[in-house]
Design an enzyme around this catalytic site. Structure first.
Site, mmCIF file in Angstrom:
data_model
loop_
_atom_site.group_PDB
_atom_site.id
_atom_site.type_symbol
_atom_site.label_atom_id
_atom_site.label_comp_id
_atom_site.label_asym_id
_atom_site.label_seq_id
_atom_site.Cartn_x
_atom_site.Cartn_y
_atom_site.Cartn_z
ATOM 1 N N ALA A 191 -11.692 -5.355 2.556
ATOM 2 C CA ALA A 191 -11.584 -4.472 3.714
ATOM 3 C C ALA A 191 -11.295 -3.057 3.246
ATOM 4 O O ALA A 191 -10.615 -2.843 2.237
ATOM 5 C CB ALA A 191 -10.477 -4.951 4.647
ATOM 6 N N LYS B 263 -2.006 0.048 4.200
ATOM 7 C CA LYS B 263 -1.974 0.978 3.065
ATOM 8 C C LYS B 263 -2.394 2.378 3.512
ATOM 9 O O LYS B 263 -1.747 3.373 3.165
ATOM 10 C CB LYS B 263 -2.891 0.476 1.946
ATOM 11 C CG LYS B 263 -2.375 -0.767 1.254
ATOM 12 C CD LYS B 263 -3.401 -1.312 0.268
ATOM 13 C CE LYS B 263 -2.947 -2.580 -0.399
ATOM 14 N NZ LYS B 263 -3.942 -3.101 -1.362
ATOM 15 N N SER C 213 -7.625 0.074 0.991
ATOM 16 C CA SER C 213 -8.523 -1.063 0.784
ATOM 17 C C SER C 213 -7.728 -2.241 0.252
ATOM 18 O O SER C 213 -6.680 -2.071 -0.383
ATOM 19 C CB SER C 213 -9.632 -0.685 -0.202
ATOM 20 O OG SER C 213 -10.576 -1.729 -0.315
ATOM 21 N N ASP C 214 -8.236 -3.437 0.526
ATOM 22 C CA ASP C 214 -7.622 -4.626 -0.022
ATOM 23 C C ASP C 214 -8.693 -5.705 -0.170
ATOM 24 O O ASP C 214 -9.683 -5.705 0.563
ATOM 25 C CB ASP C 214 -6.490 -5.147 0.869
ATOM 26 C CG ASP C 214 -5.595 -6.112 0.112
ATOM 27 O OD1 ASP C 214 -4.784 -5.637 -0.704
ATOM 28 O OD2 ASP C 214 -5.732 -7.329 0.300
ATOM 29 N N GLN C 215 -8.449 -6.591 -1.115
ATOM 30 C CA GLN C 215 -9.390 -7.684 -1.355
ATOM 31 C C GLN C 215 -8.621 -8.983 -1.494
ATOM 32 O O GLN C 215 -7.589 -9.036 -2.168
ATOM 33 C CB GLN C 215 -10.197 -7.446 -2.630
ATOM 34 C CG GLN C 215 -11.218 -8.536 -2.904
ATOM 35 C CD GLN C 215 -12.039 -8.218 -4.130
ATOM 36 O OE1 GLN C 215 -11.551 -8.305 -5.237
ATOM 37 N NE2 GLN C 215 -13.292 -7.841 -3.928
#
Length: 191
Positions: free
Chosen positions: A105, A52, A68-70
């Protein structure tokens, strides 16, 4: 100072980043969020956060870009955003009485820098009845949240415990790690 861009359309991440009182813009990253075959939840979160940030940095090469990613990790299985009421109910039934590890992250891409940090949040979901799940889903409608719950809202009532060293990680952007990455990119939140 280069502009700060959040590579996200998530209102949750926008609200969290706004806490740092830094001016920033939001740009949709347009990244395929599908997991690769055999990809572990932590690796998926890291890959997507960096993808991203890189996607938006390619459009804004002079900016400091955060991605960011979850991913919710249920015994090694990645649980993403449910999207629908029925999918959220199914996720919560599977998580009932179990530990779920949320892998969040955050990555920064800036001129001369690409770095990533990951926060792990261990959540114990209490044993849930179908009635409790239905009441919760009607109240919060967390269909855009990994793991089908908003801990910052009524979702806290679903839990027995939360263990983390970065308290905002569970909401979707670990701000302690974000501050560290911004400093590495030359942007001091307290300046």
């Amino acid at each position: 100072m280069p502009p700060l861009i959040l590579a996200s359309t998530s209102r949750y991440r926008q609200e969290l980043l706004a806490r740092l009182r830094l001016p920033f813009a939001c740009v949709a990253p347009h990244v395929d969020e599908a997991a690769l075959p055999g990809e572990a939840p932590a690796a998926l979160a890291e890959r997507l956060a960096l993808a991203k940030a890189r996607a938006v940095a390619a459009l804004h090469p002079d900016a400091i870009v955060l991605g960011s990613d979850q991913v919710a990790d249920l015994a090694g299985e990645a649980l993403g955003k449910p999207g629908t009421h029925d999918a959220a109910a199914a996720q919560l039934r599977r998580m009932s009485g179990r530990e779920v590890v949320f892998q969040t992250a955050v990555a920064v891409v800036a001129p001369g820098l690409a770095a990533i940090e990951r926060a792990e949040v261990r959540v114990t979901v209490r044993a849930l009845t179908d009635a409790a799940i239905e009441t919760y889903l009607q109240a919060d409608q967390p269909y855009d949240c990994a793991g089908s719950a908003k801990v910052e809202s009524l979702g806290i009532a679903l839990l027995d415990s939360v263990v983390s060293d970065d308290p905002t990680a569970l909401i979707g952007l670990p701000l302690i790690r974000t501050c560290a990455l911004l400093r590495r990119a030359g942007l001091e939140p307290l300046a």
